[in-house]
Design a protein around this motif. Sequence first.
Motif, PDB file in Angstrom:
ATOM      1  N   THR A 183      15.143  22.207  53.873  1.00  0.00           N
ATOM      2  CA  THR A 183      14.889  23.637  54.026  1.00  0.00           C
ATOM      3  C   THR A 183      16.192  24.409  54.094  1.00  0.00           C
ATOM      4  OG1 THR A 183      12.843  23.144  55.228  1.00  0.00           O
ATOM      5  CG2 THR A 183      13.740  25.369  55.438  1.00  0.00           C
ATOM      6  N   LEU A 184      16.308  25.446  53.292  1.00  0.00           N
ATOM      7  CA  LEU A 184      17.489  26.301  53.267  1.00  0.00           C
ATOM      8  C   LEU A 184      17.197  27.619  53.962  1.00  0.00           C
ATOM      9  CD1 LEU A 184      18.574  25.764  49.546  1.00  0.00           C
ATOM     10  CD2 LEU A 184      19.450  24.596  51.567  1.00  0.00           C
ATOM     11  N   PRO A 185      18.218  28.273  54.510  1.00  0.00           N
ATOM     12  CA  PRO A 185      17.993  29.588  55.122  1.00  0.00           C
ATOM     13  C   PRO A 185      17.465  30.576  54.083  1.00  0.00           C
ATOM     14  CG  PRO A 185      20.155  28.730  55.710  1.00  0.00           C
ATOM     15  CD  PRO A 185      19.611  27.828  54.647  1.00  0.00           C
ATOM     16  N   PRO A 186      16.559  31.458  54.466  1.00  0.00           N
ATOM     17  CA  PRO A 186      16.037  32.441  53.497  1.00  0.00           C
ATOM     18  C   PRO A 186      17.129  33.392  53.033  1.00  0.00           C
ATOM     19  CG  PRO A 186      15.296  32.950  55.721  1.00  0.00           C
ATOM     20  CD  PRO A 186      15.953  31.607  55.798  1.00  0.00           C
ATOM     21  N   LEU A 187      17.018  33.805  51.793  1.00  0.00           N
ATOM     22  CA  LEU A 187      17.946  34.771  51.214  1.00  0.00           C
ATOM     23  C   LEU A 187      17.288  36.148  51.255  1.00  0.00           C
ATOM     24  CD1 LEU A 187      20.549  35.468  49.642  1.00  0.00           C
ATOM     25  CD2 LEU A 187      19.322  34.881  47.544  1.00  0.00           C
ATOM     26  N   VAL A 188      17.805  37.032  52.099  1.00  0.00           N
ATOM     27  CA  VAL A 188      17.263  38.382  52.260  1.00  0.00           C
ATOM     28  C   VAL A 188      18.240  39.368  51.621  1.00  0.00           C
ATOM     29  CG1 VAL A 188      16.436  40.117  53.886  1.00  0.00           C
ATOM     30  CG2 VAL A 188      16.139  37.680  54.403  1.00  0.00           C
ATOM     31  N   VAL A 189      17.756  40.099  50.629  1.00  0.00           N
ATOM     32  CA  VAL A 189      18.615  40.977  49.834  1.00  0.00           C
ATOM     33  C   VAL A 189      18.022  42.375  49.785  1.00  0.00           C
ATOM     34  CG1 VAL A 189      19.895  41.178  47.686  1.00  0.00           C
ATOM     35  CG2 VAL A 189      19.043  38.948  48.400  1.00  0.00           C
ATOM     36  N   ARG A 190      18.879  43.375  49.746  1.00  0.00           N
ATOM     37  CA  ARG A 190      18.454  44.765  49.594  1.00  0.00           C
ATOM     38  C   ARG A 190      18.726  45.211  48.164  1.00  0.00           C
ATOM     39  NH1 ARG A 190      20.681  50.114  52.817  1.00  0.00           N
ATOM     40  NH2 ARG A 190      18.984  51.501  52.234  1.00  0.00           N
ATOM     41  N   PRO A 191      17.714  45.498  47.356  1.00  0.00           N
ATOM     42  CA  PRO A 191      17.934  45.916  45.974  1.00  0.00           C
ATOM     43  C   PRO A 191      18.734  47.215  45.884  1.00  0.00           C
ATOM     44  CG  PRO A 191      15.653  45.260  46.313  1.00  0.00           C
ATOM     45  CD  PRO A 191      16.287  45.326  47.661  1.00  0.00           C
ATOM     46  N   ALA A 192      19.616  47.283  44.873  1.00  0.00           N
ATOM     47  CA  ALA A 192      20.438  48.469  44.595  1.00  0.00           C
ATOM     48  C   ALA A 192      21.289  48.871  45.788  1.00  0.00           C
ATOM     49  CB  ALA A 192      19.572  49.641  44.149  1.00  0.00           C
ATOM     50  N   ARG A 193      21.692  47.900  46.576  1.00  0.00           N
ATOM     51  CA  ARG A 193      22.483  48.210  47.762  1.00  0.00           C
ATOM     52  C   ARG A 193      23.870  48.720  47.395  1.00  0.00           C
ATOM     53  NH1 ARG A 193      24.171  43.901  52.558  1.00  0.00           N
ATOM     54  NH2 ARG A 193      25.448  45.353  53.773  1.00  0.00           N
ATOM     55  N   SER A 194      24.454  48.176  46.347  1.00  0.00           N
ATOM     56  CA  SER A 194      25.822  48.545  45.988  1.00  0.00           C
ATOM     57  C   SER A 194      25.958  50.012  45.615  1.00  0.00           C
ATOM     58  CB  SER A 194      26.299  47.668  44.823  1.00  0.00           C
ATOM     59  OG  SER A 194      26.268  46.304  45.182  1.00  0.00           O
ATOM     60  N   LEU A 195      24.919  50.603  44.997  1.00  0.00           N
ATOM     61  CA  LEU A 195      24.990  51.988  44.542  1.00  0.00           C
ATOM     62  C   LEU A 195      24.190  52.950  45.416  1.00  0.00           C
ATOM     63  CD1 LEU A 195      24.651  51.394  40.698  1.00  0.00           C
ATOM     64  CD2 LEU A 195      26.731  51.641  42.057  1.00  0.00           C
ATOM     65  N   SER A 196      23.560  52.415  46.444  1.00  0.00           N
ATOM     66  CA  SER A 196      22.730  53.281  47.275  1.00  0.00           C
ATOM     67  C   SER A 196      23.593  54.095  48.232  1.00  0.00           C
ATOM     68  CB  SER A 196      21.726  52.432  48.070  1.00  0.00           C
ATOM     69  OG  SER A 196      20.976  53.259  48.944  1.00  0.00           O
ATOM     70  N   GLN A 197      23.192  55.317  48.489  1.00  0.00           N
ATOM     71  CA  GLN A 197      23.894  56.181  49.419  1.00  0.00           C
ATOM     72  C   GLN A 197      23.406  55.998  50.851  1.00  0.00           C
ATOM     73  OE1 GLN A 197      26.478  57.997  48.545  1.00  0.00           O
ATOM     74  NE2 GLN A 197      26.243  57.432  46.402  1.00  0.00           N
ATOM     75  N   GLU A 198      22.276  55.324  50.987  1.00  0.00           N
ATOM     76  CA  GLU A 198      21.703  55.142  52.317  1.00  0.00           C
ATOM     77  C   GLU A 198      22.282  53.883  52.945  1.00  0.00           C
ATOM     78  OE1 GLU A 198      17.329  56.982  51.131  1.00  0.00           O
ATOM     79  OE2 GLU A 198      17.553  54.938  51.897  1.00  0.00           O
ATOM     80  N   VAL A 199      22.547  53.952  54.229  1.00  0.00           N
ATOM     81  CA  VAL A 199      23.088  52.831  54.987  1.00  0.00           C
ATOM     82  C   VAL A 199      22.137  52.540  56.127  1.00  0.00           C
ATOM     83  CG1 VAL A 199      25.016  51.966  56.347  1.00  0.00           C
ATOM     84  CG2 VAL A 199      25.441  53.454  54.388  1.00  0.00           C
ATOM     85  N   MET A 200      21.729  51.282  56.235  1.00  0.00           N
ATOM     86  CA  MET A 200      20.848  50.884  57.319  1.00  0.00           C
ATOM     87  C   MET A 200      21.677  50.692  58.587  1.00  0.00           C
ATOM     88  SD  MET A 200      18.302  47.573  57.609  1.00  0.00           S
ATOM     89  CE  MET A 200      17.352  48.106  56.196  1.00  0.00           C
TER      90      MET A 200
END
Length: 209
Positions: A183-200
């Motif tokens: 079992t590998l750790p899950p890969l959680v990704v935010r789409p279009a993060r590089s160009l998004s102006q919003e920051v979580m």
Amino acid sequence: MKINRPRHPRRGTSLLELLLALAMMSAIALIMSAALGLTSRAGVRFAGAEIGTGLLLHRDRLRRLIEDMPPQGRLWGTDGRIEFETSIEEPPFWPGDLVHVTLERASASGGVSPVVVSAAAPGVDSAEGPRTDFSLVEHSEGLQVRYWGSPVPGMRPAWHEVWPMTAPLPELVRIEYDAAGTTLPPLVVRPARSLSQEVMSLSSRLPPG
């Protein structure tokens, strides 16, 4: 009367000399076996490090493909397959062009098959246009994809097993798979993060699970 016995130049080896020779040979054998054991264990660790490095490089490549999606790129999929449009600024693709990427588990007998990422120019037959493929893992027993967000305006964000093509980009994509049963750790990704102006921010509400 004392009798002097002549000494023979070719007399046999004494017991003490034989024991010393055996002790020296045993010590040399122990040193050599220890050195060979360390070498073999180091080789095994090096081979494992090579495999681990390959897994990390492929995971990071998939992460960058999803994070580098342009705002106009689409993403859709099911619980076992994901498709999205992104930009790949490296050969054989042209910079600025949208590339169609598919992540799925290839069909194979025996229940174990590779998890493959395929990228191809949209609207072009795979046998003619530019295309590239790589495997996240060569032997996997399963692939699971989940999407966090609101596929319909006004719907409360939640994890979904299916994400429609007509919906806006999900906030997060969670990809889970194994490597040869490990079992590998899950890969959680935010789409279009590089160009998004919003920051979580850290105070933002995190999705459950």
